[in-house]
Write a protein that holds these residues in place. Structure first.
Motif, PDB file in Angstrom:
ATOM      1  N   CYS A   1      11.002 -78.270 -19.315  1.00 39.33           N
ATOM      2  CA  CYS A   1      11.258 -76.889 -19.737  1.00 39.33           C
ATOM      3  C   CYS A   1      11.287 -76.770 -21.257  1.00 39.33           C
ATOM      4  CB  CYS A   1      12.573 -76.396 -19.137  1.00 39.33           C
ATOM      5  SG  CYS A   1      12.524 -76.069 -17.356  1.00 39.33           S
TER       6      CYS A   1
ATOM      7  N   LEU B   1      10.724 -73.101 -22.992  1.00 41.42           N
ATOM      8  CA  LEU B   1      11.521 -72.161 -22.208  1.00 41.42           C
ATOM      9  C   LEU B   1      12.984 -72.217 -22.625  1.00 41.42           C
ATOM     10  CD1 LEU B   1      10.138 -72.771 -18.593  1.00 41.42           C
ATOM     11  CD2 LEU B   1       9.409 -71.052 -20.262  1.00 41.42           C
ATOM     12  N   ASP B   2      13.534 -71.076 -22.999  1.00 41.74           N
ATOM     13  CA  ASP B   2      14.970 -71.013 -23.249  1.00 41.74           C
ATOM     14  C   ASP B   2      15.692 -70.709 -21.943  1.00 41.74           C
ATOM     15  OD1 ASP B   2      14.742 -68.240 -22.786  1.00 41.74           O
ATOM     16  OD2 ASP B   2      14.579 -67.793 -24.922  1.00 41.74           O
TER      17      ASP B   2
ATOM     18  N   ALA C   1      17.172 -68.081 -20.874  1.00 39.32           N
ATOM     19  CA  ALA C   1      16.825 -66.785 -20.296  1.00 39.32           C
ATOM     20  C   ALA C   1      15.479 -66.846 -19.582  1.00 39.32           C
ATOM     21  CB  ALA C   1      16.810 -65.710 -21.381  1.00 39.32           C
ATOM     22  N   GLN C   2      14.535 -67.577 -20.149  1.00 40.15           N
ATOM     23  CA  GLN C   2      13.205 -67.672 -19.547  1.00 40.15           C
ATOM     24  C   GLN C   2      13.187 -68.559 -18.300  1.00 40.15           C
ATOM     25  OE1 GLN C   2      11.507 -68.976 -23.202  1.00 40.15           O
ATOM     26  NE2 GLN C   2      10.514 -67.018 -23.626  1.00 40.15           N
ATOM     27  N   ARG C   3      14.195 -69.424 -18.187  1.00 40.42           N
ATOM     28  CA  ARG C   3      14.301 -70.220 -16.973  1.00 40.42           C
ATOM     29  C   ARG C   3      14.854 -69.395 -15.805  1.00 40.42           C
ATOM     30  NH1 ARG C   3      16.773 -76.171 -18.627  1.00 40.42           N
ATOM     31  NH2 ARG C   3      15.737 -76.379 -20.644  1.00 40.42           N
TER      32      ARG C   3
ATOM     33  N   CYS D   1      13.251 -68.628 -12.269  1.00 43.40           N
ATOM     34  CA  CYS D   1      12.166 -69.587 -12.065  1.00 43.40           C
ATOM     35  C   CYS D   1      12.453 -70.438 -10.833  1.00 43.40           C
ATOM     36  CB  CYS D   1      12.033 -70.470 -13.299  1.00 43.40           C
ATOM     37  SG  CYS D   1      10.638 -71.598 -13.248  1.00 43.40           S
TER      38      CYS D   1
ATOM     39  N   GLU E   1       5.496 -65.727 -12.345  1.00 49.64           N
ATOM     40  CA  GLU E   1       4.961 -66.049 -13.659  1.00 49.64           C
ATOM     41  C   GLU E   1       4.969 -67.550 -13.910  1.00 49.64           C
ATOM     42  OE1 GLU E   1       3.481 -64.443 -16.063  1.00 49.64           O
ATOM     43  OE2 GLU E   1       3.497 -62.579 -14.923  1.00 49.64           O
ATOM     44  N   ARG E   2       6.022 -68.226 -13.410  1.00 55.15           N
ATOM     45  CA  ARG E   2       6.110 -69.669 -13.658  1.00 55.15           C
ATOM     46  C   ARG E   2       6.897 -70.349 -12.545  1.00 55.15           C
ATOM     47  NH1 ARG E   2       9.478 -67.365 -17.576  1.00 55.15           N
ATOM     48  NH2 ARG E   2       7.686 -67.302 -18.984  1.00 55.15           N
TER      49      ARG E   2
ATOM     50  N   GLU F   1       2.521 -72.206 -15.183  1.00 51.21           N
ATOM     51  CA  GLU F   1       2.678 -70.773 -15.411  1.00 51.21           C
ATOM     52  C   GLU F   1       1.355 -70.131 -15.772  1.00 51.21           C
ATOM     53  OE1 GLU F   1       5.107 -69.754 -18.861  1.00 51.21           O
ATOM     54  OE2 GLU F   1       4.982 -71.815 -19.540  1.00 51.21           O
TER      55      GLU F   1
ATOM     56  N   THR G   1       1.567 -66.710 -19.974  1.00 51.54           N
ATOM     57  CA  THR G   1       2.789 -66.425 -20.732  1.00 51.54           C
ATOM     58  C   THR G   1       3.105 -67.542 -21.711  1.00 51.54           C
ATOM     59  OG1 THR G   1       4.077 -67.358 -18.902  1.00 51.54           O
ATOM     60  CG2 THR G   1       3.813 -64.974 -18.950  1.00 51.54           C
TER      61      THR G   1
ATOM     62  N   ARG H   1       3.979 -67.432 -25.955  1.00 53.02           N
ATOM     63  CA  ARG H   1       5.116 -68.045 -26.649  1.00 53.02           C
ATOM     64  C   ARG H   1       4.666 -69.020 -27.717  1.00 53.02           C
ATOM     65  NH1 ARG H   1       6.496 -69.129 -21.496  1.00 53.02           N
ATOM     66  NH2 ARG H   1       6.365 -71.383 -21.835  1.00 53.02           N
TER      67      ARG H   1
END
Length: 373
Positions: free
Chosen positions: A73, A78-79, A81-83, A86, A152-153, A204, A207, A211
């Motif tokens: 990750c 991925l921070d 929040a983005q995890r 998922c 998305e991922r 993913e 996206t 980033r």
């Protein structure tokens, strides 16, 4: 025109007897020095074979998996929040020890939930316990979810740490190489050897690029097929594996000639290697005698449920690096395996696509087509 979605590998991490991290795996398979040595993790004094490819210092399976997921990750940028949201697809052994080795001794479903919570993955979890195609099946499912815009991922993780029960089972079945070497496709091959393998990847859509993350590779195609020939023996003609390769190429919209390398399932056993060679000829036609082939199991061993993911990682890294791993343990050509095997030293390549193949008891077969560039 709407651009077709592809499944990109934006974060990868792996652990094996070659070392920790993606760079260690690439360096190890390109060096071509087998990592097999005496097993010190449990007593092998009553066994015919006493070697495997194991890390000297290893945590519990849960700890190793959590570290791998976090590392993948982070590599994908991925921070926390983005995890969130998922999904986690986890490939491990189906017994109560969840892959055994040094482990917490929990079942696979509970382990998946614990890992998701610990690593901040708040989406659903799914476990795969279909033996040596567990991880590759999980990757195929993840790629399908991404390409059809369902998610998305997805994080895919897999782990196997060499432990006494599976070791004893393979030893009693006389599947382990008594000469302490794995010799895929070679004359004089004596069998397989087990090895530690823990890996995690992030798949993913585009996206990752938004980033600023450059994808390692794409999963351009995948195929799965069964032959149901025998509980343990492969179908000699390789029909099931050939259909899996056909499916991967068809999904990617590519001809056989687009394949520039094959990281074969080849375990170093007489029947399975010959059947895989037949499958490649059936699926690739005349290209099967030209495309470079090797099996990285000859260096890092057979990681059972984790094999598909570990081998996906090393295949993607090697293709991206432009250098193909050597097939270690080679003695001489076997007429039952008429392939262009990479021997002696790694081979430079400008290929953009490679296949990584896996097969399991019961006739399950998978093919993943990796793309770079």
């Amino acid at each position: 025109m709407v651009e077709a979605r592809v499944a990109q590998l934006t974060g990868v991490y792996a652990v094996s007897a070659l070392g920790r991290g993606a760079d260690a795996q690439l360096a190890g398979v390109l060096a071509g020095v087998p990592a097999f040595g005496p097993v010190g993790r449990f007593d092998t004094s009553a066994r015919r074979v006493t070697v495997a490819a194991t890390l000297p210092d290893v945590g519990t399976l849960a700890e190793e998996l959590a570290d791998a997921i976090d590392a993948a990750c982070r590599a994908a940028g991925l921070d926390r929040a983005q995890r969130a949201g998922c999904a986690l697809l986890l490939a491990v052994h189906g017994g109560p020890a969840a892959g055994a080795g040094p482990t917490l001794g929990v079942g696979p479903a509970l382990l998946a939930g614990q890992l998701a919570a610990r690593c901040g993955l708040s989406g659903h979890t799914r476990v795969y316990t279909s033996a040596c195609v567990s991880a590759s099946t999980a990757v195929a499912d993840a790629a399908a979810q991404v390409t059809r815009s369902a998610v998305e991922r997805v994080v895919v993780a897999a782990g196997y740490l060499v432990e006494s029960d599976q070791f004893a089972l393979f030893d009693a079945g006389r599947a382990l190489a008594v000469d302490g070497a794995v010799r895929p496709f070679s004359a004089g091959r004596r069998g397989l050897l087990l090895g530690d393998g823990v890996a995690a990847v992030v798949l993913e859509s585009s996206t990752g690029r938004r980033r600023g993350v450059d994808p390692v590779a794409t999963v351009a195609g995948w195929g799965r097929a069964g032959d149901a020939f025998h509980p343990c023996q492969p179908e000699p003609g390789g029909t099931g594996l050939a259909r899996a390769v056909d499916g991967a190429l068809r999904r990617a919209g590519l001809p056989p000639q687009a394949v520039g390398y094959v990281n074969a399932n080849a375990t170093g056993t007489a029947q399975s290697d010959a059947a895989e060679a037949a499958a490649l000829h059936r699926a690739l036609g005349g290209h099967a005698t030209r495309v470079p082939v090797s099996s990285t199991k000859s260096v890092h061993g057979h990681a059972l449920e984790a094999s598909g993911l570990l081998e996906l990682v090393v295949t993607a890294l090697a293709l991206r690096h432009g250098e193909l791993p050597v097939n270690a343990g080679w003695l001489a050509r076997d007429e039952s395996c008429p392939l262009n095997v990479v021997t002696d030293r790694p081979q430079r390549t400008e290929a953009t696509h490679a296949l990584t193949l896996n097969a399991a008891f019961g006739g399950a077969n998978t093919a993943l087509l990796v793309g770079v560039g």
